[in-house]
Motif scaffolding. Structure first.
Motif, PDB file in Angstrom:
ATOM      1  N   PHE A  35      84.280 -18.148  94.959  1.00 12.32           N
ATOM      2  CA  PHE A  35      84.015 -17.585  93.623  1.00 12.32           C
ATOM      3  C   PHE A  35      83.465 -18.667  92.690  1.00 12.32           C
ATOM      4  N   THR A  36      84.048 -19.861  92.744  1.00 11.98           N
ATOM      5  CA  THR A  36      83.592 -20.964  91.895  1.00 11.98           C
ATOM      6  C   THR A  36      82.162 -21.369  92.231  1.00 11.98           C
ATOM      7  N   LEU A  37      81.844 -21.428  93.524  1.00  9.94           N
ATOM      8  CA  LEU A  37      80.482 -21.771  93.933  1.00  9.94           C
ATOM      9  C   LEU A  37      79.485 -20.719  93.443  1.00  9.94           C
ATOM     10  N   GLY A  38      79.883 -19.451  93.495  1.00  9.10           N
ATOM     11  CA  GLY A  38      79.023 -18.389  92.984  1.00  9.10           C
ATOM     12  C   GLY A  38      78.780 -18.532  91.491  1.00  9.10           C
ATOM     13  N   CYS A  39      79.839 -18.859  90.745  1.00  5.81           N
ATOM     14  CA  CYS A  39      79.706 -19.072  89.291  1.00  5.81           C
ATOM     15  C   CYS A  39      78.803 -20.268  89.000  1.00  5.81           C
ATOM     16  N   LEU A  40      78.949 -21.331  89.795  1.00  8.79           N
ATOM     17  CA  LEU A  40      78.129 -22.524  89.608  1.00  8.79           C
ATOM     18  C   LEU A  40      76.652 -22.209  89.822  1.00  8.79           C
ATOM     19  N   LEU A  41      76.346 -21.499  90.913  1.00  8.51           N
ATOM     20  CA  LEU A  41      74.952 -21.148  91.197  1.00  8.51           C
ATOM     21  C   LEU A  41      74.404 -20.195  90.143  1.00  8.51           C
ATOM     22  N   LYS A  42      75.230 -19.250  89.703  1.00  7.29           N
ATOM     23  CA  LYS A  42      74.817 -18.307  88.660  1.00  7.29           C
ATOM     24  C   LYS A  42      74.475 -19.052  87.371  1.00  7.29           C
ATOM     25  N   THR A  43      75.304 -20.025  87.004  1.00  7.12           N
ATOM     26  CA  THR A  43      75.069 -20.801  85.787  1.00  7.12           C
ATOM     27  C   THR A  43      73.778 -21.594  85.882  1.00  7.12           C
ATOM     28  N   GLU A  44      73.530 -22.209  87.042  1.00  3.01           N
ATOM     29  CA  GLU A  44      72.317 -22.993  87.220  1.00  3.01           C
ATOM     30  C   GLU A  44      71.065 -22.121  87.150  1.00  3.01           C
ATOM     31  N   LEU A  45      71.148 -20.902  87.685  1.00  5.22           N
ATOM     32  CA  LEU A  45      70.002 -19.994  87.615  1.00  5.22           C
ATOM     33  C   LEU A  45      69.766 -19.507  86.191  1.00  5.22           C
ATOM     34  N   LEU A  46      70.849 -19.240  85.460  1.00  6.72           N
ATOM     35  CA  LEU A  46      70.704 -18.785  84.074  1.00  6.72           C
ATOM     36  C   LEU A  46      70.149 -19.879  83.174  1.00  6.72           C
ATOM     37  N   ARG A  47      70.425 -21.128  83.511  1.00  2.00           N
ATOM     38  CA  ARG A  47      69.899 -22.242  82.715  1.00  2.00           C
ATOM     39  C   ARG A  47      68.370 -22.247  82.710  1.00  2.00           C
ATOM     40  N   ARG A  48      67.772 -21.788  83.788  1.00  5.50           N
ATOM     41  CA  ARG A  48      66.307 -21.769  83.907  1.00  5.50           C
ATOM     42  C   ARG A  48      65.769 -20.345  83.883  1.00  5.50           C
ATOM     43  N   ALA A  49      66.469 -19.438  83.238  1.00  6.10           N
ATOM     44  CA  ALA A  49      66.050 -18.035  83.224  1.00  6.10           C
ATOM     45  C   ALA A  49      64.693 -17.847  82.561  1.00  6.10           C
ATOM     46  N   GLU A  50      64.345 -18.748  81.611  1.00  7.93           N
ATOM     47  CA  GLU A  50      63.083 -18.591  80.894  1.00  7.93           C
ATOM     48  C   GLU A  50      61.869 -18.890  81.776  1.00  7.93           C
ATOM     49  N   VAL A  51      62.058 -19.536  82.909  1.00  6.99           N
ATOM     50  CA  VAL A  51      60.938 -19.811  83.807  1.00  6.99           C
ATOM     51  C   VAL A  51      61.077 -19.033  85.115  1.00  6.99           C
ATOM     52  N   MET A  52      61.879 -17.976  85.099  1.00 12.08           N
ATOM     53  CA  MET A  52      62.020 -17.099  86.261  1.00 12.08           C
ATOM     54  C   MET A  52      61.613 -15.687  85.856  1.00 12.08           C
ATOM     55  N   ASP A  53      60.774 -15.074  86.684  1.00 11.69           N
ATOM     56  CA  ASP A  53      60.182 -13.794  86.303  1.00 11.69           C
ATOM     57  C   ASP A  53      61.034 -12.599  86.678  1.00 11.69           C
ATOM     58  N   ASN A  54      61.934 -12.725  87.649  1.00 10.23           N
ATOM     59  CA  ASN A  54      62.788 -11.600  88.036  1.00 10.23           C
ATOM     60  C   ASN A  54      64.185 -12.098  88.366  1.00 10.23           C
ATOM     61  N   ALA A  55      65.095 -11.135  88.498  1.00  7.77           N
ATOM     62  CA  ALA A  55      66.505 -11.476  88.714  1.00  7.77           C
ATOM     63  C   ALA A  55      66.951 -11.230  90.151  1.00  7.77           C
ATOM     64  N   ASP A  56      66.000 -11.066  91.091  1.00 11.45           N
ATOM     65  CA  ASP A  56      66.377 -10.788  92.483  1.00 11.45           C
ATOM     66  C   ASP A  56      67.201 -11.924  93.081  1.00 11.45           C
ATOM     67  N   ILE A  57      66.908 -13.143  92.661  1.00 11.97           N
ATOM     68  CA  ILE A  57      67.601 -14.297  93.229  1.00 11.97           C
ATOM     69  C   ILE A  57      69.074 -14.300  92.862  1.00 11.97           C
ATOM     70  N   HIS A  58      69.452 -13.565  91.811  1.00 12.48           N
ATOM     71  CA  HIS A  58      70.851 -13.539  91.382  1.00 12.48           C
ATOM     72  C   HIS A  58      71.748 -12.764  92.352  1.00 12.48           C
ATOM     73  N   ILE A  59      71.158 -12.095  93.343  1.00 10.53           N
ATOM     74  CA  ILE A  59      71.965 -11.375  94.321  1.00 10.53           C
ATOM     75  C   ILE A  59      72.853 -12.328  95.113  1.00 10.53           C
ATOM     76  N   VAL A  60      72.397 -13.566  95.309  1.00 12.23           N
ATOM     77  CA  VAL A  60      73.191 -14.541  96.070  1.00 12.23           C
ATOM     78  C   VAL A  60      74.457 -14.942  95.317  1.00 12.23           C
ATOM     79  N   PRO A  61      74.380 -15.431  94.060  1.00 10.26           N
ATOM     80  CA  PRO A  61      75.627 -15.775  93.356  1.00 10.26           C
ATOM     81  C   PRO A  61      76.502 -14.565  93.067  1.00 10.26           C
ATOM     82  N   ASN A  62      75.891 -13.401  92.799  1.00 13.00           N
ATOM     83  CA  ASN A  62      76.691 -12.194  92.548  1.00 13.00           C
ATOM     84  C   ASN A  62      77.506 -11.822  93.784  1.00 13.00           C
ATOM     85  N   THR A  63      76.878 -11.910  94.963  1.00 15.81           N
ATOM     86  CA  THR A  63      77.588 -11.607  96.211  1.00 15.81           C
ATOM     87  C   THR A  63      78.708 -12.608  96.457  1.00 15.81           C
TER      88      THR A  63
END
Length: 348
Positions: A35-63
């Motif tokens: 769960f902690t690793l998922g939160c860490l990856l989710k946070t890192e992806l959200l930090r760069r959300a302004e340079v990402m065009d879609n949220a498909d990659i968030h399926i990995v931390p959500n899972t």
């Protein structure tokens, strides 16, 4: 056909229950780690959300977060089952609970394995998302007065300095967009007028890059403008001045960073998957070994435990049949009635 049948004397059952209790608590900690690793990856992806065009990659931390929380519950109940395993009077109360418990546990364990596979397979989706996101980020770099884009310049500058990169593919991406706002252009200047008129879209394009592309390790002061004009600078050749600005594109830098992060997390979650699978296999052996002594006075007899009572295919169908009947029974009945009504009578 029984799969993996083993004999379990009383002492072996005791050791199995004790070892499984400890293993289940280790798996509980591992679930919290997932769960902690998922939160860490989710946070890192959200930090760069302004340079990402879609949220498909968030399926990995959500899972990973879902599987981590489910693992906490699964292994907590496994530890409770182990405590009652050696008590022939208390263990039967888990009898009706264990079949759905194993079904749910296997589902989330397989989901954990899928999250590992996705962490290695999402490179294409991540790269396409960053390609479109960085392209838009560079295009809106100058819009510091536009609501919703006020911090785009700041974000891109920090990104380029942090990852030591420039542009989307490389520094030439800045040559194709007007990254200097009209607010800071002197339209009374002949040079500015000529550049704007020479462009079909009326944009002010220059062969220059923002300051954040400058490499601080360069031995000379940073050259930001007229990068491809050797005669504009003394002792300068843009093909050999590799230290002047960052040559690596930000998409390459970010893909390398995120794939390294996801691959590391994937390796960790894979080890947790193996641990979780060990808990389920051991619990299954303990369950089947204890069923033979449930309700008997002499609990110290030797029993047999097994992984599957039937073959793999038959076991899967045993679990799937109730689900299929639940969803298809009514529809199947209607189809059969309709077929019976349309079927012509047999000719004698």
């Amino acid at each position: 056909m029984v799969v993996m049948k083993m004999k379990f004397p009383f002492q072996k059952r005791v050791k199995l229950a004790q070892g499984l209790w400890l293993l289940s608590w280790c798996a509980t900690v591992a679930g919290a780690t997932t769960f902690t690793l998922g939160c860490l990856l989710k946070t890192e992806l959200l930090r760069r959300a302004e340079v990402m065009d879609n949220a498909d990659i968030h399926i990995v931390p959500n899972t990973l977060m879902i599987v981590g929380l489910a693992s906490l519950g699964i292994n907590y109940f496994a530890s409770k089952i182990c405590q009652d395993a050696l008590d022939a009077g208390r263990f039967p109360r888990w009898k009706n609970f264990l079949k759905p418990y194993f079904a749910v546990s296997c589902f989330f364990t397989v989901l954990m394995l899928l999250s590992v596979i996705m962490s290695y397979a999402m490179k294409g989706s991540l790269e396409s998302s960053l390609k479109a996101g960085l392209r838009n980020g560079i295009r809106f770099y100058k819009d510091t007065d536009t609501p919703g884009r006020c911090f785009q310049k700041q974000n891109i500058d920090r990104l380029q300095m942090e990852f030591e990169c420039c542009g989307n593919n490389d520094f030439r991406d800045w040559f194709e967009v007007q990254w200097i706002s009209n607010r800071y252009l002197d339209f009374s200047s002949k040079e500015v007028k000529d550049r704007v008129k020479s462009n079909v879209d009326g944009r002010y394009l220059v062969d220059g890059v923002p300051f954040s592309c400058c490499n601080p390790r360069s031995p000379r002061p940073c050259i930001q403008y007229q990068l491809t004009n050797n005669s504009a600078h003394y002792n300068y050749d843009y093909l050999t001045e590799e230290l002047n600005i960052y040559l690596r594109g930000c998409r390459e830098a970010l893909v390398h960073y995120y794939m390294g992060l996801m691959n590391t997390i994937g390796a960790g979650v894979l080890s947790i998957f193996i641990l979780q699978g060990s808990v389920l296999v051991s619990l299954r052996f303990l369950q089947t070994a204890m069923e033979a002594v449930a309700g008997k006075e002499n609990t110290e007899i030797e029993t047999e435990g097994y992984l599957l009572e039937k073959g793999v295919k038959d076991t899967i169908m045993e679990y799937l049949d109730p689900v299929l009947k639940f969803f298809l029974l009514k529809n199947g009945g209607k189809v059969e009635e309709g077929d019976a009504a349309e079927k012509p009578p047999a000719v004698p």
